[in-house]
Design a protein around this motif. Structure first.
Motif, PDB file in Angstrom:
ATOM      1  N   PHE A 466     -79.568 122.959  93.866  1.00  0.00           N
ATOM      2  CA  PHE A 466     -79.398 123.522  92.815  1.00  0.00           C
ATOM      3  C   PHE A 466     -80.869 124.103  92.084  1.00  0.00           C
ATOM      4  O   PHE A 466     -80.548 125.405  91.430  1.00  0.00           O
ATOM      5  N   TRP A 467     -81.692 123.633  92.220  1.00  0.00           N
ATOM      6  CA  TRP A 467     -82.922 124.446  91.510  1.00  0.00           C
ATOM      7  C   TRP A 467     -83.336 125.642  92.277  1.00  0.00           C
ATOM      8  O   TRP A 467     -83.699 126.699  91.845  1.00  0.00           O
ATOM      9  N   GLN A 468     -82.962 125.765  93.608  1.00  0.00           N
ATOM     10  CA  GLN A 468     -83.393 126.635  94.436  1.00  0.00           C
ATOM     11  C   GLN A 468     -82.216 127.865  94.100  1.00  0.00           C
ATOM     12  O   GLN A 468     -82.643 129.068  93.961  1.00  0.00           O
ATOM     13  N   ALA A 469     -81.057 127.516  93.811  1.00  0.00           N
ATOM     14  CA  ALA A 469     -80.009 128.443  93.342  1.00  0.00           C
ATOM     15  C   ALA A 469     -80.643 129.165  91.866  1.00  0.00           C
ATOM     16  O   ALA A 469     -80.220 130.281  91.705  1.00  0.00           O
ATOM     17  N   LEU A 470     -81.042 128.263  91.072  1.00  0.00           N
ATOM     18  CA  LEU A 470     -81.458 128.874  89.743  1.00  0.00           C
ATOM     19  C   LEU A 470     -82.801 129.771  89.779  1.00  0.00           C
ATOM     20  O   LEU A 470     -82.721 130.805  89.167  1.00  0.00           O
ATOM     21  N   GLU A 471     -83.575 129.378  90.821  1.00  0.00           N
ATOM     22  CA  GLU A 471     -84.572 130.186  91.236  1.00  0.00           C
ATOM     23  C   GLU A 471     -84.363 131.466  91.656  1.00  0.00           C
ATOM     24  O   GLU A 471     -84.817 132.776  91.230  1.00  0.00           O
ATOM     25  N   ASN A 472     -83.429 131.849  92.740  1.00  0.00           N
ATOM     26  CA  ASN A 472     -82.584 132.843  93.081  1.00  0.00           C
ATOM     27  C   ASN A 472     -81.786 133.897  91.987  1.00  0.00           C
ATOM     28  O   ASN A 472     -81.925 134.803  92.117  1.00  0.00           O
ATOM     29  N   ALA A 473     -81.532 133.021  90.791  1.00  0.00           N
ATOM     30  CA  ALA A 473     -80.739 133.803  89.887  1.00  0.00           C
ATOM     31  C   ALA A 473     -81.679 134.044  88.834  1.00  0.00           C
ATOM     32  O   ALA A 473     -81.188 134.440  87.631  1.00  0.00           O
ATOM     33  N   ALA A 474     -83.057 133.651  88.913  1.00  0.00           N
ATOM     34  CA  ALA A 474     -83.859 133.991  87.871  1.00  0.00           C
ATOM     35  C   ALA A 474     -83.533 133.325  86.572  1.00  0.00           C
ATOM     36  O   ALA A 474     -83.786 133.879  85.538  1.00  0.00           O
ATOM     37  N   ILE A 475     -83.348 132.239  86.569  1.00  0.00           N
ATOM     38  CA  ILE A 475     -82.766 131.362  85.275  1.00  0.00           C
ATOM     39  C   ILE A 475     -83.534 130.078  85.358  1.00  0.00           C
ATOM     40  O   ILE A 475     -83.185 129.175  84.520  1.00  0.00           O
ATOM     41  N   ALA A 476     -84.235 129.744  86.472  1.00  0.00           N
ATOM     42  CA  ALA A 476     -84.986 128.481  86.484  1.00  0.00           C
ATOM     43  C   ALA A 476     -85.875 128.019  85.223  1.00  0.00           C
ATOM     44  O   ALA A 476     -85.907 127.007  84.905  1.00  0.00           O
ATOM     45  N   ASP A 477     -86.728 128.930  84.885  1.00  0.00           N
ATOM     46  CA  ASP A 477     -87.648 128.646  83.883  1.00  0.00           C
ATOM     47  C   ASP A 477     -86.914 128.301  82.608  1.00  0.00           C
ATOM     48  O   ASP A 477     -87.472 127.608  81.891  1.00  0.00           O
ATOM     49  N   PHE A 478     -85.813 129.254  82.285  1.00  0.00           N
ATOM     50  CA  PHE A 478     -85.018 128.884  81.279  1.00  0.00           C
ATOM     51  C   PHE A 478     -84.429 127.493  81.186  1.00  0.00           C
ATOM     52  O   PHE A 478     -84.702 126.606  80.191  1.00  0.00           O
ATOM     53  N   VAL A 479     -84.152 127.024  82.098  1.00  0.00           N
ATOM     54  CA  VAL A 479     -83.312 125.621  82.308  1.00  0.00           C
ATOM     55  C   VAL A 479     -84.500 124.442  82.078  1.00  0.00           C
ATOM     56  O   VAL A 479     -84.353 123.569  81.444  1.00  0.00           O
ATOM     57  N   LYS A 480     -85.617 124.787  82.601  1.00  0.00           N
ATOM     58  CA  LYS A 480     -86.677 123.837  82.716  1.00  0.00           C
ATOM     59  C   LYS A 480     -87.246 123.630  81.168  1.00  0.00           C
ATOM     60  O   LYS A 480     -87.848 122.713  80.939  1.00  0.00           O
ATOM     61  N   GLY A 481     -87.208 124.731  80.527  1.00  0.00           N
ATOM     62  CA  GLY A 481     -87.553 124.738  79.171  1.00  0.00           C
ATOM     63  C   GLY A 481     -86.781 123.952  78.080  1.00  0.00           C
ATOM     64  O   GLY A 481     -87.009 123.772  76.919  1.00  0.00           O
ATOM     65  N   LEU A 482     -85.378 123.591  78.443  1.00  0.00           N
ATOM     66  CA  LEU A 482     -84.436 122.866  77.817  1.00  0.00           C
ATOM     67  C   LEU A 482     -84.782 121.476  77.843  1.00  0.00           C
ATOM     68  O   LEU A 482     -85.412 121.042  78.689  1.00  0.00           O
ATOM     69  N   ASP A 483     -84.540 120.757  76.572  1.00  0.00           N
ATOM     70  CA  ASP A 483     -84.702 119.228  76.355  1.00  0.00           C
ATOM     71  C   ASP A 483     -84.304 118.246  77.583  1.00  0.00           C
ATOM     72  O   ASP A 483     -84.882 117.489  78.078  1.00  0.00           O
ATOM     73  N   ALA A 484     -82.769 118.771  77.723  1.00  0.00           N
ATOM     74  CA  ALA A 484     -82.321 117.976  78.970  1.00  0.00           C
ATOM     75  C   ALA A 484     -82.247 118.398  80.221  1.00  0.00           C
ATOM     76  O   ALA A 484     -81.695 118.001  81.077  1.00  0.00           O
ATOM     77  N   GLN A 485     -83.034 119.670  80.238  1.00  0.00           N
ATOM     78  CA  GLN A 485     -82.952 120.411  81.525  1.00  0.00           C
ATOM     79  C   GLN A 485     -81.492 120.300  82.207  1.00  0.00           C
ATOM     80  O   GLN A 485     -80.575 120.969  81.550  1.00  0.00           O
ATOM     81  N   GLN A 486     -81.282 119.972  83.459  1.00  0.00           N
ATOM     82  CA  GLN A 486     -80.061 120.313  83.904  1.00  0.00           C
ATOM     83  C   GLN A 486     -78.792 119.618  83.435  1.00  0.00           C
ATOM     84  O   GLN A 486     -77.912 119.795  83.655  1.00  0.00           O
ATOM     85  N   ASN A 487     -79.236 118.512  82.536  1.00  0.00           N
ATOM     86  CA  ASN A 487     -78.321 117.866  82.124  1.00  0.00           C
ATOM     87  C   ASN A 487     -77.735 118.533  80.609  1.00  0.00           C
ATOM     88  O   ASN A 487     -77.065 117.686  79.847  1.00  0.00           O
ATOM     89  N   GLU A 488     -78.269 119.329  80.257  1.00  0.00           N
ATOM     90  CA  GLU A 488     -78.050 120.235  79.082  1.00  0.00           C
ATOM     91  C   GLU A 488     -76.636 120.566  78.877  1.00  0.00           C
ATOM     92  O   GLU A 488     -75.826 121.086  79.772  1.00  0.00           O
ATOM     93  N   LEU A 489     -75.779 120.239  77.967  1.00  0.00           N
ATOM     94  CA  LEU A 489     -74.513 120.561  77.645  1.00  0.00           C
ATOM     95  C   LEU A 489     -74.349 122.029  77.289  1.00  0.00           C
ATOM     96  O   LEU A 489     -75.142 122.331  76.288  1.00  0.00           O
ATOM     97  N   LEU A 490     -73.429 122.776  77.832  1.00  0.00           N
ATOM     98  CA  LEU A 490     -73.200 124.180  77.532  1.00  0.00           C
ATOM     99  C   LEU A 490     -72.071 124.647  76.334  1.00  0.00           C
ATOM    100  O   LEU A 490     -72.186 125.741  75.866  1.00  0.00           O
ATOM    101  N   GLY A 491     -71.400 123.395  76.056  1.00  0.00           N
ATOM    102  CA  GLY A 491     -70.347 124.042  75.008  1.00  0.00           C
ATOM    103  C   GLY A 491     -69.226 124.692  75.592  1.00  0.00           C
ATOM    104  O   GLY A 491     -69.294 125.039  76.735  1.00  0.00           O
ATOM    105  N   ASN A 492     -68.132 125.050  74.886  1.00  0.00           N
ATOM    106  CA  ASN A 492     -67.126 125.781  75.153  1.00  0.00           C
ATOM    107  C   ASN A 492     -67.453 127.290  75.640  1.00  0.00           C
ATOM    108  O   ASN A 492     -67.888 128.225  74.732  1.00  0.00           O
ATOM    109  N   ASN A 493     -67.256 127.300  77.058  1.00  0.00           N
ATOM    110  CA  ASN A 493     -67.356 128.735  77.534  1.00  0.00           C
ATOM    111  C   ASN A 493     -68.981 128.994  77.426  1.00  0.00           C
ATOM    112  O   ASN A 493     -69.232 130.319  77.310  1.00  0.00           O
ATOM    113  N   GLY A 494     -69.959 128.105  77.311  1.00  0.00           N
ATOM    114  CA  GLY A 494     -71.182 128.515  77.315  1.00  0.00           C
ATOM    115  C   GLY A 494     -71.755 128.992  76.054  1.00  0.00           C
ATOM    116  O   GLY A 494     -72.435 129.816  75.889  1.00  0.00           O
TER     117      GLY A 494
END
Length: 565
Positions: A466-494
């Motif tokens: 999961f984290w390798q896929a985020l790194e390759n898609a250049a969004i790992a830093d954004f997710v790490k900065g979230l309060d719940a990180q990978q468990n953050e809920l994205l809402g309807n259609n993000g």
């Protein structure tokens, strides 16, 4: 023959559908109804010798007519015919009836839940294997309504249909018992009961018509509702939300009007049911006593049976009318499943593990109806190369990548995957190697982890991927900065993400799958230049590792492709 055909279509088409879903379970349910009716009838019959004992102190088998075997059975068992033995026999039959009634009712619940569960599973499978080419021309409102609201209505249709069948069985049982007790009385009551059926025919026709209208109007309502939600931003921004809401309100009022009609007809049926029963009973008793001089004991026994029979006759008529309330949903479901079965995806036998060499399009042609979109396309697309498809709107770019992805079959020519004809492949194994990203990224209303891994179990290995896929898609830093990180809920259609973040999460999902082909169909056309550059850099990292197909208009998006078509 015409009458017979109409009779079969009217009364057995629905039975055939339910039988194909439930098989032997239907007959078990009807058999239990017969047992309940017989036990109830035997218990009721014991009232006659009991009344005789109370009246003059003596009782005989003659008062039961052909049901005399119930009293004679006591003598056969060595029991004397007295009030205690009669009461105990009555208690025995009604106790057994209670046990049988419990089994019957619980079995009804089990079978109904089985039916609804099976129906939903069938529909999920039909939708899962529905051809994309057929899907794009389908009525979205009909699909949504059939898979949700219509399924619930069909559950009621099944219950009321089975209630009708079981009432018919109970009616037959009590008529049979009444014939055993007093055939003459039984004939008169049966004639009266059948005559009442003509009163209901007009109500049945009106109810059926209203039910079909409800199904049609519900399709329309669901279609409008889907569009209201999908285009909510546009409607609000342009001040058209109110006008569109009026269309929704019109559909709601139409459904309400038809439901009122059905309620009106049902109210009439409920109101006249008992008075009709009593009219028939009173008339037949007067005829029996005044003209035929029948024994009042046999009349009472037959009356007990026929009062039950008439009750079930009216219940059958009422249940049938209730079924007709929902018969439009049943017909719609039957037609829906037939239509979807005709357009099921066909799968070949060969499976493919990955794409090693090339994808070859040989003389490919494709039409939408009579309008040709692609004519004699010949391409050799090598593995791990990047290809850009360029052309004006309507030139067939998206159609071409849809063909390559196996979403739609070509009308002419062959598509070869590493030398194998796509038609010979189990296309699911091929499409499992494909990542597909469109202008509107797909974001599920769930956590980031579940969006990227598609609900894979949370294990140490899967978290690393999961984290390798985020790194390759250049969004790992954004997710790490979230309060719940990978468990953050994205809402309807993000809804909580920007357009670029949604696209990068879409890319991460495809990379997590360990794909061979990445299709980007106008994936950056709705993004600002800065975000597009970030996405391009993410894609650039994948060059040489994946076969990439890009559909785009901007030169900056396609300038680094190995080949431009």
């Amino acid at each position: 023959m015409v009458f017979l055909k109409r009779f079969v279509i009217k009364y057995f088409t629905h039975f055939t559908y339910f039988y194909l879903q439930l098989r032997y379970r239907i007959f078990i349910a009807l058999g239990l109804s017969i047992v309940v009716g017989l036990l109830d009838g035997f218990g009721l019959a014991m009232f006659i010798p009991m009344l005789e004992m109370i009246g003059d102190g003596g009782a005989s088998a003659e008062g039961l007519g052909n049901l005399a075997f119930l009293v004679k059975g006591l003598s056969y068992l060595g029991l004397s015919l007295n009030l205690v033995s009669v009461l105990l026999t009555m208690l025995f039959f009604f106790s057994l009836k209670g046990v049988a009634k419990f089994i019957e009712q619980y079995n009804k619940v089990i079978v109904q839940q089985y039916f609804i569960s099976k129906l939903r599973l069938i529909n999920v499978e039909l939708l899962s294997h529905y051809q994309y080419k057929a899907f794009v021309t389908s009525d979205a409102g009909r699909i949504q309504n059939t898979l949700s609201g219509e399924t619930e209505r069909l559950a009621v249709a099944y219950r009321t249909y089975m209630d009708t069948l079981q009432a018919a069985v109970m009616l037959f049982v009590y008529v049979f018992l009444a014939f055993l007790a007093n055939p003459q009385f039984a004939v008169l009551i049966a004639a009266g009961g059948m005559s009442s059926n003509f009163i209901f025919q007009q109500l049945y026709r009106k109810t059926t018509a209203a039910s079909k209208s409800i199904t049609t109007d519900s399709h329309s309502y669901q279609g409008l509702l889907i569009q209201k939600v999908a285009f909510f931003k546009y409607l609000k921004a342009t001040g058209l939300a109110g006008l569109f809401s009026e269309k929704l309100k019109g559909a709601i009022r139409q459904i309400e009007a038809n439901n009122r009609k059905i309620g009106y007809y049902s109210a009439i049926l409920q109101a006249i049911r008992e008075p009709l029963t009593m009219i028939i009973v009173v008339a037949v008793i007067l005829i029996q006593v005044q003209f035929f001089g029948s024994d009042i004991g046999l009349i009472i026994l037959s009356l007990l049976f026929f009062f039950r029979a008439l009750t079930y006759l009216m219940a059958m008529q009422s249940s049938w009318n209730n079924f007709l309330n929902y018969s439009g949903s049943l017909e719609n479901m039957m037609n829906f499943q037939t239509d979807f079965q005709k357009e099921q995806q066909k799968y070949g036998n060969s499976k493919i593990e990955n794409i090693k060499n090339s994808i070859i399009l040989n003389g490919i042609g494709f039409n939408y109806g009579d309008h040709p979109i692609l004519v004699n396309i010949n391409l050799e697309l090598h593995a791990n190369k990047t290809y850009a498809f360029v052309g004006e709107s309507g030139s067939g770019k998206t159609t071409l990548v849809n063909l390559i992805s196996g979403l739609i079959p070509p009308d002419k020519g062959r598509l070869l995957i590493d030398g194998q004809d796509l038609n010979s492949l189990d296309i699911r194994s091929y499409q499992a190697r494909i990542g597909y990203i469109t202008q509107e990224p797909v974001i599920f209303n769930d956590t980031i982890y579940n969006n990227v891994t598609f609900w894979a179990p949370v294990t140490e290995q899967n978290l690393q991927r999961f984290w390798q896929a985020l790194e390759n898609a250049a969004i790992a830093d954004f997710v790490k900065g979230l309060d719940a990180q990978q468990n953050e809920l994205l809402g309807n259609n993000g809804i909580n993400l920007s357009g670029g973040q949604r696209q990068r999460l879409s890319i991460a999902r495809e990379l997590y799958k360990e794909i061979d082909i990445l299709v980007m169909d106008e994936a950056t056309s709705a993004l600002d230049v800065e975000t597009e550059v970030v996405i391009q850099k993410s894609v650039e990292k994948l060059k040489g590792r994946l076969t990439i197909f890009i559909v785009a208009h901007r030169l900056s998006t396609i300038k680094n492709a190995d080949q431009i078509v």
